[in-house]
Motif scaffolding. Structure first.
Motif, PDB file in Angstrom:
ATOM      1  N   VAL A   1       0.838  -1.203   0.000  1.00 50.78           N
ATOM      2  CA  VAL A   1       0.000   0.000   0.000  1.00 50.78           C
ATOM      3  C   VAL A   1       0.868   1.246   0.000  1.00 50.78           C
ATOM      4  N   GLY A   2       1.936   1.251   0.825  1.00 55.14           N
ATOM      5  CA  GLY A   2       2.816   2.408   0.887  1.00 55.14           C
ATOM      6  C   GLY A   2       3.486   2.680  -0.440  1.00 55.14           C
ATOM      7  N   THR A   3       3.829   1.629  -1.155  1.00 52.75           N
ATOM      8  CA  THR A   3       4.474   1.790  -2.458  1.00 52.75           C
ATOM      9  C   THR A   3       3.504   2.400  -3.459  1.00 52.75           C
ATOM     10  N   ILE A   4       2.271   1.954  -3.437  1.00 59.06           N
ATOM     11  CA  ILE A   4       1.268   2.467  -4.375  1.00 59.06           C
ATOM     12  C   ILE A   4       0.953   3.926  -4.075  1.00 59.06           C
ATOM     13  N   GLU A   5       0.769   4.235  -2.782  1.00 62.99           N
ATOM     14  CA  GLU A   5       0.406   5.607  -2.422  1.00 62.99           C
ATOM     15  C   GLU A   5       1.581   6.563  -2.557  1.00 62.99           C
ATOM     16  N   GLY A   6       2.774   6.123  -2.201  1.00 65.41           N
ATOM     17  CA  GLY A   6       3.925   7.016  -2.241  1.00 65.41           C
ATOM     18  C   GLY A   6       4.662   7.011  -3.559  1.00 65.41           C
ATOM     19  N   GLY A   7       4.445   5.990  -4.362  1.00 60.99           N
ATOM     20  CA  GLY A   7       5.114   5.927  -5.653  1.00 60.99           C
ATOM     21  C   GLY A   7       6.595   5.629  -5.565  1.00 60.99           C
ATOM     22  N   GLN A   8       7.054   5.109  -4.421  1.00 63.61           N
ATOM     23  CA  GLN A   8       8.465   4.809  -4.228  1.00 63.61           C
ATOM     24  C   GLN A   8       8.645   3.321  -3.897  1.00 63.61           C
ATOM     25  N   ALA A   9       9.768   2.772  -4.358  1.00 62.12           N
ATOM     26  CA  ALA A   9      10.070   1.377  -4.044  1.00 62.12           C
ATOM     27  C   ALA A   9      10.379   1.237  -2.557  1.00 62.12           C
ATOM     28  N   THR A  10       9.915   0.188  -1.957  1.00 60.61           N
ATOM     29  CA  THR A  10      10.158  -0.071  -0.545  1.00 60.61           C
ATOM     30  C   THR A  10      10.626  -1.516  -0.362  1.00 60.61           C
ATOM     31  N   THR A  11      11.415  -1.741   0.687  1.00 57.45           N
ATOM     32  CA  THR A  11      11.897  -3.083   1.009  1.00 57.45           C
ATOM     33  C   THR A  11      11.601  -3.388   2.471  1.00 57.45           C
ATOM     34  N   ALA A  12      11.426  -4.626   2.760  1.00 60.37           N
ATOM     35  CA  ALA A  12      11.178  -5.057   4.138  1.00 60.37           C
ATOM     36  C   ALA A  12      11.579  -6.514   4.282  1.00 60.37           C
ATOM     37  N   PRO A  33      -0.725   0.442 -18.021  1.00 64.32           N
ATOM     38  CA  PRO A  33      -0.461   0.923 -19.394  1.00 64.32           C
ATOM     39  C   PRO A  33      -1.357   2.106 -19.754  1.00 64.32           C
ATOM     40  N   GLY A  34      -0.750   3.157 -20.282  1.00 66.11           N
ATOM     41  CA  GLY A  34      -1.508   4.330 -20.708  1.00 66.11           C
ATOM     42  C   GLY A  34      -1.798   5.313 -19.612  1.00 66.11           C
ATOM     43  N   ALA A  35      -1.365   5.053 -18.347  1.00 67.74           N
ATOM     44  CA  ALA A  35      -1.643   5.971 -17.249  1.00 67.74           C
ATOM     45  C   ALA A  35      -0.758   7.210 -17.362  1.00 67.74           C
ATOM     46  N   GLN A  36      -1.251   8.321 -16.849  1.00 64.20           N
ATOM     47  CA  GLN A  36      -0.477   9.563 -16.858  1.00 64.20           C
ATOM     48  C   GLN A  36       0.698   9.445 -15.899  1.00 64.20           C
ATOM     49  N   PRO A  37       1.833  10.053 -16.249  1.00 62.94           N
ATOM     50  CA  PRO A  37       3.021   9.937 -15.404  1.00 62.94           C
ATOM     51  C   PRO A  37       2.794  10.433 -13.988  1.00 62.94           C
ATOM     52  N   GLU A  38       1.951  11.499 -13.815  1.00 64.30           N
ATOM     53  CA  GLU A  38       1.770  12.073 -12.488  1.00 64.30           C
ATOM     54  C   GLU A  38       0.730  11.320 -11.660  1.00 64.30           C
ATOM     55  N   SER A  39       0.038  10.409 -12.263  1.00 63.74           N
ATOM     56  CA  SER A  39      -0.997   9.680 -11.527  1.00 63.74           C
ATOM     57  C   SER A  39      -0.388   8.572 -10.678  1.00 63.74           C
ATOM     58  N   GLN A  40      -1.134   8.163  -9.635  1.00 61.56           N
ATOM     59  CA  GLN A  40      -0.663   7.063  -8.812  1.00 61.56           C
ATOM     60  C   GLN A  40      -0.621   5.785  -9.634  1.00 61.56           C
ATOM     61  N   PRO A  41       0.387   4.925  -9.366  1.00 63.23           N
ATOM     62  CA  PRO A  41       0.538   3.723 -10.194  1.00 63.23           C
ATOM     63  C   PRO A  41      -0.638   2.765 -10.094  1.00 63.23           C
ATOM     64  N   GLY A  42      -1.324   2.741  -8.937  1.00 71.14           N
ATOM     65  CA  GLY A  42      -2.497   1.882  -8.807  1.00 71.14           C
ATOM     66  C   GLY A  42      -2.158   0.422  -8.530  1.00 71.14           C
ATOM     67  N   ARG A  43      -0.948   0.030  -8.766  1.00 70.92           N
ATOM     68  CA  ARG A  43      -0.521  -1.334  -8.471  1.00 70.92           C
ATOM     69  C   ARG A  43       0.992  -1.354  -8.289  1.00 70.92           C
ATOM     70  N   ALA A  44       1.495  -2.470  -7.762  1.00 73.55           N
ATOM     71  CA  ALA A  44       2.927  -2.587  -7.493  1.00 73.55           C
ATOM     72  C   ALA A  44       3.387  -4.000  -7.832  1.00 73.55           C
ATOM     73  N   LEU A  45       4.662  -4.090  -8.166  1.00 73.88           N
ATOM     74  CA  LEU A  45       5.286  -5.386  -8.426  1.00 73.88           C
ATOM     75  C   LEU A  45       6.008  -5.826  -7.154  1.00 73.88           C
ATOM     76  N   LEU A  46       5.668  -7.002  -6.653  1.00 76.39           N
ATOM     77  CA  LEU A  46       6.248  -7.500  -5.414  1.00 76.39           C
ATOM     78  C   LEU A  46       7.204  -8.649  -5.727  1.00 76.39           C
ATOM     79  N   LEU A  47       8.460  -8.505  -5.290  1.00 75.60           N
ATOM     80  CA  LEU A  47       9.476  -9.523  -5.483  1.00 75.60           C
ATOM     81  C   LEU A  47       9.885 -10.068  -4.115  1.00 75.60           C
ATOM     82  N   LEU A  48       9.777 -11.383  -3.945  1.00 74.76           N
ATOM     83  CA  LEU A  48      10.140 -12.029  -2.683  1.00 74.76           C
ATOM     84  C   LEU A  48      11.397 -12.876  -2.882  1.00 74.76           C
ATOM     85  N   THR A  49      12.379 -12.663  -2.030  1.00 76.17           N
ATOM     86  CA  THR A  49      13.630 -13.432  -2.068  1.00 76.17           C
ATOM     87  C   THR A  49      13.780 -14.204  -0.765  1.00 76.17           C
TER      88      THR A  49
END
Length: 287
Positions: A1-12, A33-49
């Protein structure tokens, strides 16, 4: 949620207590796809290691350094105390001098044994300890082990015998390394078996594997200690007063692992212990 709202990558770092695993989570904004650059991403890619093995390795390394330091500190303290006593005048007393020099020699031997065991364990774990395999009779391995400890057993008023049959198939092993396994198991049995006791080596074949056992009528191992006896530096006496480095059974386990075998122990407190290990028969190794 923090990544989507803040638009920044986060790790934990996440610990899963149900299966004791550790995961590193990296969440990165993933615009639609097609979203405006200034808009919130609306989703995030989660990578688990999965970091479980790395964390366990770090813990093992820390424990190894801590335990090795503890084991080395004891003989070093003994050497220092003996040397300081000699400096304060004991060197002029022939009897006292001989006593303290003997203590220094024993502590040096203890350190040498510990360092040797640590180096051997390291070589086994990294695969740098080369094994020279050959076909050997199980009876010959057992009788060689008995021969090495016959005098010590007699001195301790113990009966040490091999009942290994000469009809068993040849085994494909490194004789010297298997000799180390026998030496560790027999020396432990001698240490923990009171005078008048009995130590027996036996062997049998099952499913193309040859089994060896070293059993004794000694003190046995407490149930709470049994699952840990093959761990590095583990000693059953909390005060660590018994001689030995606490690495012998760990080395034995690695040697048997290198032979594609298995080693285990059963024990009844006050009645004795039995250590069992397997090695491949020569016919299995050839196939």
């Amino acid at each position: 949620v923090g990544t989507i709202e803040g638009g920044q990558a986060t790790t934990a770092e996440i610990e899963l207590f149900d299966n004791q695993r550790t995961l590193m989570a990296l969440a990165t904004p993933f615009p639609r796809p097609g979203a405006q650059p200034e808009s919130q991403p609306g989703r995030a890619l989660l990578l688990l290691t999965d970091l479980t093995d790395i964390r366990r390795l770090d813990t093992t390394r820390r424990e190894f350094v801590s335990n090795a330091s503890h084991e080395l500190r004891t003989p070093l303290a003994g050497i220092r105390a003996s040397a300081e006593t000699l400096e304060r005048g004991a060197v002029d007393d022939p009897q006292g001098r001989a006593k303290f020099l003997q203590m220094i020699s024993e502590d040096v031997d203890r350190m040498d044994g510990l360092i040797g065991d640590m180096l051997e364990l390291s070589r086994l774990e990294t695969g740098e300890s080369s094994l020279e395999f050959e076909n050997v009779e199980p009876k010959a391995l057992a009788e060689s082990a008995v021969g090495r400890f016959a005098a010590i057993a007699l001195e301790s008023s113990l009966e040490l015998q091999s009942i290994v049959s000469g009809d068993l198939p040849m085994v494909f092993v490194d004789s010297e390394k298997i000799g180390h396994v026998f030496s560790n198991l027999i020396s432990n049995a001698i240490k923990w078996t009171p005078p008048g006791g009995k130590i027996t080596i036996n062997s049998w074949e099952d499913d193309a594997m040859v089994w060896f056992s070293v059993s004794d009528t000694g003190q046995g191992i407490e149930p709470e200690h049994l699952p840990h006896i093959f761990e590095r530096f583990f000693k059953t006496d909390a005060a660590r007063s018994q001689s030995g480095t606490g690495l012998g059974l760990s080395i034995a386990r690695h040697i048997i692992d290198a032979h594609n075998g298995a080693i285990s122990a059963t024990s009844t407190s006050g009645e004795g212990s039995e250590f069992t290990f397997t090695v491949p028969a020569a016919s299995l190794a050839a196939s």
